[in-house]
Design a protein around this motif. Structure first.
Motif, PDB file in Angstrom:
ATOM      1  N   VAL A  48      49.110  44.811 -20.018  1.00 51.95           N
ATOM      2  CA  VAL A  48      48.335  44.079 -21.032  1.00 51.95           C
ATOM      3  C   VAL A  48      49.103  42.866 -21.556  1.00 51.95           C
ATOM      4  CG1 VAL A  48      47.282  44.230 -23.314  1.00 51.95           C
ATOM      5  CG2 VAL A  48      46.905  46.059 -21.648  1.00 51.95           C
ATOM      6  N   PRO A  49      50.384  42.992 -21.942  1.00 49.65           N
ATOM      7  CA  PRO A  49      51.126  41.801 -22.360  1.00 49.65           C
ATOM      8  C   PRO A  49      51.733  41.020 -21.199  1.00 49.65           C
ATOM      9  CG  PRO A  49      52.465  43.741 -22.714  1.00 49.65           C
ATOM     10  CD  PRO A  49      51.139  44.226 -22.192  1.00 49.65           C
ATOM     11  N   ARG A  50      51.438  41.458 -19.956  1.00 50.18           N
ATOM     12  CA  ARG A  50      51.902  40.761 -18.750  1.00 50.18           C
ATOM     13  C   ARG A  50      53.420  40.711 -18.638  1.00 50.18           C
ATOM     14  NH1 ARG A  50      47.544  35.718 -18.431  1.00 50.18           N
ATOM     15  NH2 ARG A  50      45.683  37.032 -18.550  1.00 50.18           N
ATOM     16  N   LEU A  51      54.058  41.828 -18.948  1.00 53.09           N
ATOM     17  CA  LEU A  51      55.518  41.879 -18.888  1.00 53.09           C
ATOM     18  C   LEU A  51      56.026  41.735 -17.458  1.00 53.09           C
ATOM     19  CD1 LEU A  51      56.305  44.766 -21.415  1.00 53.09           C
ATOM     20  CD2 LEU A  51      55.940  42.328 -21.839  1.00 53.09           C
ATOM     21  N   SER A  52      55.293  42.295 -16.498  1.00 54.75           N
ATOM     22  CA  SER A  52      55.749  42.205 -15.117  1.00 54.75           C
ATOM     23  C   SER A  52      55.735  40.762 -14.623  1.00 54.75           C
ATOM     24  CB  SER A  52      54.891  43.087 -14.206  1.00 54.75           C
ATOM     25  OG  SER A  52      53.521  42.729 -14.291  1.00 54.75           O
ATOM     26  N   ARG A  53      54.783  39.970 -15.101  1.00 54.57           N
ATOM     27  CA  ARG A  53      54.763  38.555 -14.719  1.00 54.57           C
ATOM     28  C   ARG A  53      56.022  37.846 -15.207  1.00 54.57           C
ATOM     29  NH1 ARG A  53      49.825  36.582 -12.944  1.00 54.57           N
ATOM     30  NH2 ARG A  53      48.069  38.037 -13.132  1.00 54.57           N
ATOM     31  N   ALA A  54      56.478  38.217 -16.410  1.00 51.52           N
ATOM     32  CA  ALA A  54      57.683  37.598 -16.945  1.00 51.52           C
ATOM     33  C   ALA A  54      58.897  37.935 -16.083  1.00 51.52           C
ATOM     34  CB  ALA A  54      57.909  38.048 -18.385  1.00 51.52           C
ATOM     35  N   GLU A  55      59.010  39.198 -15.669  1.00 49.94           N
ATOM     36  CA  GLU A  55      60.177  39.571 -14.870  1.00 49.94           C
ATOM     37  C   GLU A  55      60.144  38.915 -13.490  1.00 49.94           C
ATOM     38  OE1 GLU A  55      63.257  43.052 -14.608  1.00 49.94           O
ATOM     39  OE2 GLU A  55      61.203  43.794 -14.553  1.00 49.94           O
ATOM     40  N   VAL A  56      58.971  38.900 -12.866  1.00 49.45           N
ATOM     41  CA  VAL A  56      58.856  38.222 -11.576  1.00 49.45           C
ATOM     42  C   VAL A  56      59.205  36.745 -11.727  1.00 49.45           C
ATOM     43  CG1 VAL A  56      57.214  37.450  -9.810  1.00 49.45           C
ATOM     44  CG2 VAL A  56      57.214  39.842 -10.566  1.00 49.45           C
ATOM     45  N   SER A  57      58.708  36.109 -12.776  1.00 50.41           N
ATOM     46  CA  SER A  57      59.000  34.691 -13.000  1.00 50.41           C
ATOM     47  C   SER A  57      60.483  34.469 -13.269  1.00 50.41           C
ATOM     48  CB  SER A  57      58.168  34.163 -14.170  1.00 50.41           C
ATOM     49  OG  SER A  57      56.797  34.201 -13.869  1.00 50.41           O
ATOM     50  N   PHE A  58      61.104  35.391 -14.012  1.00 55.14           N
ATOM     51  CA  PHE A  58      62.533  35.239 -14.267  1.00 55.14           C
ATOM     52  C   PHE A  58      63.313  35.236 -12.957  1.00 55.14           C
ATOM     53  CE2 PHE A  58      66.720  37.169 -14.567  1.00 55.14           C
ATOM     54  CZ  PHE A  58      67.354  36.282 -15.429  1.00 55.14           C
ATOM     55  N   TYR A  59      63.047  36.220 -12.099  1.00 55.32           N
ATOM     56  CA  TYR A  59      63.835  36.328 -10.873  1.00 55.32           C
ATOM     57  C   TYR A  59      63.507  35.240  -9.856  1.00 55.32           C
ATOM     58  CZ  TYR A  59      66.151  40.614 -12.236  1.00 55.32           C
ATOM     59  OH  TYR A  59      66.954  41.520 -12.880  1.00 55.32           O
ATOM     60  N   THR A  60      62.286  34.713  -9.869  1.00 53.42           N
ATOM     61  CA  THR A  60      61.938  33.679  -8.903  1.00 53.42           C
ATOM     62  C   THR A  60      62.245  32.264  -9.400  1.00 53.42           C
ATOM     63  OG1 THR A  60      59.642  33.670  -9.708  1.00 53.42           O
ATOM     64  CG2 THR A  60      60.151  35.073  -7.804  1.00 53.42           C
ATOM     65  N   GLU A  61      62.329  32.071 -10.730  1.00 48.88           N
ATOM     66  CA  GLU A  61      62.516  30.723 -11.269  1.00 48.88           C
ATOM     67  C   GLU A  61      63.834  30.510 -12.020  1.00 48.88           C
ATOM     68  OE1 GLU A  61      59.214  29.375 -13.627  1.00 48.88           O
ATOM     69  OE2 GLU A  61      57.756  30.445 -12.371  1.00 48.88           O
ATOM     70  N   SER A 129      60.320  23.573 -20.287  1.00 48.59           N
ATOM     71  CA  SER A 129      60.278  23.306 -18.852  1.00 48.59           C
ATOM     72  C   SER A 129      59.633  24.452 -18.077  1.00 48.59           C
ATOM     73  CB  SER A 129      61.687  23.040 -18.317  1.00 48.59           C
ATOM     74  OG  SER A 129      62.537  24.163 -18.549  1.00 48.59           O
ATOM     75  N   HIS A 130      59.497  25.608 -18.715  1.00 45.83           N
ATOM     76  CA  HIS A 130      58.840  26.769 -18.114  1.00 45.83           C
ATOM     77  C   HIS A 130      57.815  27.293 -19.121  1.00 45.83           C
ATOM     78  CE1 HIS A 130      61.647  27.046 -14.702  1.00 45.83           C
ATOM     79  NE2 HIS A 130      62.540  26.620 -15.566  1.00 45.83           N
ATOM     80  N   PRO A 131      56.590  26.796 -19.086  1.00 50.15           N
ATOM     81  CA  PRO A 131      55.589  27.108 -20.123  1.00 50.15           C
ATOM     82  C   PRO A 131      55.337  28.595 -20.333  1.00 50.15           C
ATOM     83  CG  PRO A 131      54.842  25.262 -18.776  1.00 50.15           C
ATOM     84  CD  PRO A 131      56.069  25.810 -18.110  1.00 50.15           C
ATOM     85  N   TRP A 132      55.508  29.417 -19.311  1.00 52.71           N
ATOM     86  CA  TRP A 132      55.239  30.852 -19.471  1.00 52.71           C
ATOM     87  C   TRP A 132      56.185  31.489 -20.480  1.00 52.71           C
ATOM     88  CZ3 TRP A 132      59.243  34.121 -18.131  1.00 52.71           C
ATOM     89  CH2 TRP A 132      60.218  33.609 -17.274  1.00 52.71           C
ATOM     90  N   LEU A 133      57.362  30.908 -20.688  1.00 54.87           N
ATOM     91  CA  LEU A 133      58.285  31.443 -21.694  1.00 54.87           C
ATOM     92  C   LEU A 133      57.698  31.354 -23.092  1.00 54.87           C
ATOM     93  CD1 LEU A 133      61.671  29.979 -20.393  1.00 54.87           C
ATOM     94  CD2 LEU A 133      61.043  32.397 -20.463  1.00 54.87           C
TER      95      LEU A 133
END
Length: 315
Positions: A48-61, A129-133
């Motif tokens: 629901v809070p999209r935590l997995s998206r944050a972790e994937v984005s951290f490791y890929t970006e 520079s990383h809007p998802w943050l």
């Protein structure tokens, strides 16, 4: 790849599998794989809070730009039905993993604070520079306002005497006015924060440097969130009471020219202890993310700090 050897498979907030890959060229690769939890409650808590998206984005970006040891990432992706993150197996690389109830010495805490200061300084005012943050805290504010009152009540019921009775009303008042409280707690410049640096998300690399795992809560946020969360969950009562001001002063020196003065920083530190209390109560309320005895230890540490520092009164 010729064979996958499963070494360990556990499910909490996420499903975590340690495996050894036996490759076609005769070599092996030890990996740590994160996937959606077996628990539907835990899946919802992450999705629901999209935590997995944050972790994937951290490791890929971001992973290669962060001056803190983190696991090497062999691959990460997010899909409509879930996610996967494939990391090096730290247990196989010579690193020492901590458990959630471990305590740090003042020197160990100072070492990790120095690494956090380097990261905070590097990303100070640069998270746009990383809007998802920035999207993560905005989304969390909306969800927190909706669910925090009921989750805090349930958490208090489940942890019993681990939280002093004198804090029950301040916690309830905070949960009802959470959005305004977070505006106070998060005032000032933002930087990249880990946002969940309790002992269970810490490790010591083979070269002796302290590192962090589990970046699913990373976001743009106030430096004091990481500092307060680290100290109140990682230090025993007497060490925290005797060393926290010196540790904060040391962190500010490492932060350099952008650092606030000590009085301003001390107020921000006291206020952000509230987040640690709430996070541990929510963890206890959800139940499937951490064993209850572990939750009780961390709730007790955070609540004791909030009582000592009058953290709710500082908001």
């Amino acid at each position: 790849m010729t064979e996958i050897e499963i070494l360990d498979d556990q499910s909490g907030t996420t499903r975590r599998t340690r495996a050894r890959l036996h490759l076609d060229d005769g070599t092996t690769l030890a990996v740590f794989v994160k996937r959606p939890s077996r628990s539907l409650i835990a899946r919802a808590f992450v999705a629901v809070p999209r935590l997995s998206r944050a972790e994937v984005s951290f490791y890929t970006e971001l992973r290669d730009q962060v001056p803190i040891p983190t696991p090497q990432c062999h691959g990460a992706g997010h899909f409509w039905h879930g996610f996967i993150v494939v990391l090096e197996d730290l247990a196989d690389s010579g690193a020492t993993l901590r458990s959630s109830t471990d305590t740090l010495s003042a020197d160990e805490a100072a070492s990790l604070l120095a690494s956090l200061a380097a990261m905070h300084r590097q990303w100070w005012g640069r998270t746009e520079s990383h809007p998802w943050l920035a999207r993560n805290p905005r989304r969390e504010l909306k969800l927190g306002a909706l669910f925090s009152p009921s989750l805090c009540r349930l958490g208090l019921w489940r942890v019993g005497s681990a939280v002093p009775e004198a804090l029950h009303q301040p916690i309830a008042r905070y949960a009802r006015t959470r959005r305004a409280a977070h505006e106070v707690m998060s005032g000032g410049p933002t930087t990249l924060i880990h946002n969940d640096c309790h002992p269970g998300n810490q490790f010591v690399a083979a070269d002796g440097r302290p590192g962090l795992i589990d970046w699913q809560l990373c976001r743009a946020g106030p430096w004091a969130r990481d500092v307060a969360y680290l100290l109140v969950t990682s230090l025993d009562l007497e060490t925290r009471r005797s060393a926290e001001k010196d540790l904060l002063a040391g962190y500010l020196r490492q932060l350099g020219p952008v650092a606030p003065d000590f009085d301003e920083a001390w107020l921000a530190y006291r206020r952000n202890v509230v987040y640690a209390v709430e996070a541990m109560l929510v963890t206890a309320a959800v139940g499937v993310m951490m064993p209850k005895p572990t939750s009780l230890v961390l709730v007790n540490r955070a609540a004791a700090a909030a009582a000592d520092l009058d953290s709710f009164g500082a908001l």
